[in-house]
Every structure is written in C-alpha cells, then in structure tokens.
Design a protein around this motif. Sequence first.
Motif, PDB file in Angstrom:
ATOM      1  N   ASP A  41     -16.007  94.061  69.168  1.00  0.00           N
ATOM      2  CA  ASP A  41     -15.237  94.028  70.419  1.00  0.00           C
ATOM      3  C   ASP A  41     -16.132  94.355  71.614  1.00  0.00           C
ATOM      4  N   GLN A  42     -16.997  95.361  71.440  1.00  0.00           N
ATOM      5  CA  GLN A  42     -17.875  95.766  72.537  1.00  0.00           C
ATOM      6  C   GLN A  42     -18.887  94.671  72.867  1.00  0.00           C
ATOM      7  N   PHE A  43     -19.407  94.021  71.833  1.00  0.00           N
ATOM      8  CA  PHE A  43     -20.350  92.927  72.068  1.00  0.00           C
ATOM      9  C   PHE A  43     -19.671  91.796  72.841  1.00  0.00           C
ATOM     10  N   GLU A  44     -18.435  91.457  72.453  1.00  0.00           N
ATOM     11  CA  GLU A  44     -17.681  90.440  73.194  1.00  0.00           C
ATOM     12  C   GLU A  44     -17.534  90.831  74.663  1.00  0.00           C
ATOM     13  N   ALA A  45     -17.180  92.089  74.901  1.00  0.00           N
ATOM     14  CA  ALA A  45     -16.990  92.553  76.279  1.00  0.00           C
ATOM     15  C   ALA A  45     -18.297  92.515  77.061  1.00  0.00           C
ATOM     16  N   VAL A  47     -20.934  90.521  76.526  1.00  0.00           N
ATOM     17  CA  VAL A  47     -21.299  89.130  76.819  1.00  0.00           C
ATOM     18  C   VAL A  47     -20.416  88.583  77.939  1.00  0.00           C
ATOM     19  N   ALA A  48     -19.123  88.914  77.908  1.00  0.00           N
ATOM     20  CA  ALA A  48     -18.224  88.475  78.975  1.00  0.00           C
ATOM     21  C   ALA A  48     -18.684  89.010  80.325  1.00  0.00           C
ATOM     22  N   ALA A  49     -19.078  90.281  80.364  1.00  0.00           N
ATOM     23  CA  ALA A  49     -19.564  90.875  81.616  1.00  0.00           C
ATOM     24  C   ALA A  49     -20.853  90.202  82.071  1.00  0.00           C
ATOM     25  N   PHE A  50     -21.740  89.913  81.132  1.00  0.00           N
ATOM     26  CA  PHE A  50     -23.000  89.243  81.453  1.00  0.00           C
ATOM     27  C   PHE A  50     -22.741  87.870  82.076  1.00  0.00           C
ATOM     28  N   LEU A  51     -21.805  87.123  81.480  1.00  0.00           N
ATOM     29  CA  LEU A  51     -21.512  85.771  81.957  1.00  0.00           C
ATOM     30  C   LEU A  51     -20.631  85.765  83.200  1.00  0.00           C
ATOM     31  N   THR A  56     -14.568  86.691  75.871  1.00  0.00           N
ATOM     32  CA  THR A  56     -15.274  85.818  74.952  1.00  0.00           C
ATOM     33  C   THR A  56     -14.769  86.104  73.545  1.00  0.00           C
ATOM     34  N   VAL A  57     -15.017  85.178  72.639  1.00  0.00           N
ATOM     35  CA  VAL A  57     -14.549  85.308  71.251  1.00  0.00           C
ATOM     36  C   VAL A  57     -15.749  85.121  70.326  1.00  0.00           C
ATOM     37  N   ALA A  58     -16.108  86.182  69.613  1.00  0.00           N
ATOM     38  CA  ALA A  58     -17.268  86.149  68.722  1.00  0.00           C
ATOM     39  C   ALA A  58     -16.888  85.573  67.366  1.00  0.00           C
ATOM     40  N   VAL A  59     -17.787  84.766  66.805  1.00  0.00           N
ATOM     41  CA  VAL A  59     -17.570  84.147  65.497  1.00  0.00           C
ATOM     42  C   VAL A  59     -18.863  84.213  64.691  1.00  0.00           C
ATOM     43  N   GLY A 196     -22.130  83.406  66.649  1.00  0.00           N
ATOM     44  CA  GLY A 196     -21.794  82.463  67.704  1.00  0.00           C
ATOM     45  C   GLY A 196     -20.765  83.072  68.631  1.00  0.00           C
ATOM     46  N   MET A 197     -20.517  82.409  69.742  1.00  0.00           N
ATOM     47  CA  MET A 197     -19.568  82.916  70.729  1.00  0.00           C
ATOM     48  C   MET A 197     -18.878  81.750  71.411  1.00  0.00           C
TER      49      MET A 197
END
Length: 379
Positions: A41-45, A47-51, A56-59, A196-197
Amino acid sequence: MMTTMVAGKANNARPFLYGSEEAALAEALRSGHYGHTDVTDQFEADVAAFLGVPETVAVASGTSALLVALLAAGIGPGHEVLVPSFTFCATIQAILAVGARPRFVEVNPRTACVGSGEVLDAVTAETRAVMPVLYGGRAVDLSEAQPVFAAQGITVIEDASHAFGSYAGELLVGAAGALTCFSFGPIKNLTCGQGGMIVPRNALEAAACRRLRGLGIVESAARPAEATGYTVEGFGLRVQMSSLNAAIGSAQLSRFPRAEAKRKSLWRAYATALQGVEGVTVVDVDVEHSVPHLCAVLVRTGRDRVFRSLRARDVGVGTHYPPNHLQPAFAPWHRSLPVTERVGRKIMTLPFHQHLVEDDVEYVASEVVKAVTETAAIG
C-alpha cells in the motif's frame, strides 16, 4: 576500469541496486507476511505521489498490469486492439489473454514508436482499444487521433514498461490521462525484482483493477484480521504485488533521481560517440524528456553480421525486438508491415545499464564502428 568494462560490455542489460534494497527486503521478510500488505500500500502511495496522480494499483508484473488494465477497460472477446508489432511479445500475449485480437500497426522508424498517423491508418469499425508502446522510454503523442477515439469509444492503454520517469509534455507519463501500465522487472528503470503498476483513470477503474488483481475479492488483502469473511464480486486473477517486491521498489524509488541522471548521461554519451558514423543511426528517445530504458541503433546493412561480430568480441548487443506479426504464434493476425520489417532487420540494442561508465560507452561505440566498417568492406 577493467572491472567495469568486463561487467559492462558483456551485458546488454543488468539490474542496478543502490544498497538499501537488502535492508528493506530483510525488514519485509521479518514481518512474516509476504502477500499484499501495508508495505505494498505504501509503495502504491509513494509512486502515486511521485507521478502526481490520485492512486496507483500494484501488480505482479508488467504483463499482468496490461492484462488487468485491458479487463478493467472492458476489452474482451470480439474486440480489436491496435498495437505495434515492434514490441516485446508480452504486449501481444496480454491482448490474447483477454480474448481480444491484435491488429498490428506500423511504427515510425526514427523513434520505433507509433504516432497518430500510423494508428489512424489502422483503425477499423471493430477497434476498441489502442495500446501504444513507449519504446526506449519515449512518450507517445496520439492527440491528433483523439477525436476518432472519442467518436468510436476507443480506449488508450499505454504500455509504458520502458518509460517510468519519462515526461509526456509537462506531465510525467502516467499522469497525462491515459490508462497506463508500468513494468518494474529486473532491468527496468526502477526494479522491484519483479512487478508492475497500473495508473487508473478514475476511482471506479481503480476499484475494478484492485478486484481483478485479487481474485475478485472486494476486501483488501492487506487487512485480513479485520474481516470475518470475504466477498467475491466477479472474475479475478491472483496477480497482487508481494510486500517483498514492494519493499525493493520503495528503496529504488527513493534513489530514482540517480537512475534518471545516469541513464540520460549514458544515452547522450552513445549518441555523441556515434554521431555521424556512416551506416549507424541512433533511435531517438527524446532524451530531454525521457528516462531512457535502452539505446538502440539501426544498422543500415549487414546487421546480423555486425551483431555476430560484436558478440564474438564479448559486446552484449541485442535485437529488441523481432516483429511480432512475423512470429508463428501470431500468424493469424499477420499484416504487411514493410516499415516494421525494415526496422526489425536493422535494429540492434547496445549495452545499457547503470553499471556502465562513459569509458565503457566509448569502447562499445568504437567496437560498433569497427564491426560496421569491416562488414561494409566485405560487402
């Protein structure tokens, strides 16, 4: 110098770690929970902040990102997806996996990417999606085709596997409005080891992607202790990103400015070293706006002989990619694509990864010049 040269020139691509990944992975291992957790969840958040996007949805991989994105966009049996033949075969396999069919599209030989013209030439009444591939990290501009897409209900799903950190105009790739898929595989600009994301276009699409990646289950897999059961709302896959992979990705993301600077520097060094070389053209990734994933050249004549000569000298060249419309598995969707076929016969990728230094680039470039010159002399 010698250590770098031996490690560098013999590898076409190679993962690069900063040192903090090991500690992050060890901490995730000690937690005892290795599925989708709050680490994911933190990684998704992050990456979303970076972009600069809401979510975002991590897979589990770039391929599963494409597959889930296609399903979330409602693409399935009977639908046609426009896609460049010049891409890794995973792009095509994702289309076939949802029951759709590919319609192969030409690329611009200068960029190895599709543009509005190539796409509009290939649109039919049955087209329901376009999957541009951001080859080498270069953003793709399909703005001139948008009126046709809007009139026909065509969805753009970007295969941005090469393009994490690149810009589309003023915005980062992923923030420009398309349904976008990244790969965080071993040799990508940012690696999770494997992962992936997806960048969804809205909250409903994000929810659909989350259901699809987690077996159709609505409740978050990161908080099983809070649930007395679960509800399966529809079809789904098991393609969540493990906390172990997310931990590696978070460690990488914090150092991404180093990756961006190094990759731009290496690409510019190749472009400078090969500028004006007879018989060799560097494929343009628009380096001012891109984080290059690779450095590709077009060899005017005798590519195969040049390739074999360089490999014999332990220079790790590659051919990314053999055109898919010529592959046996995709023969039912073959179309005549003369431009792509010419690119496929001439393309050669040079060693490109963050272990290289500029001396390595100069060495590889000099070997390319030798091999091209020798091949031309043989005729």
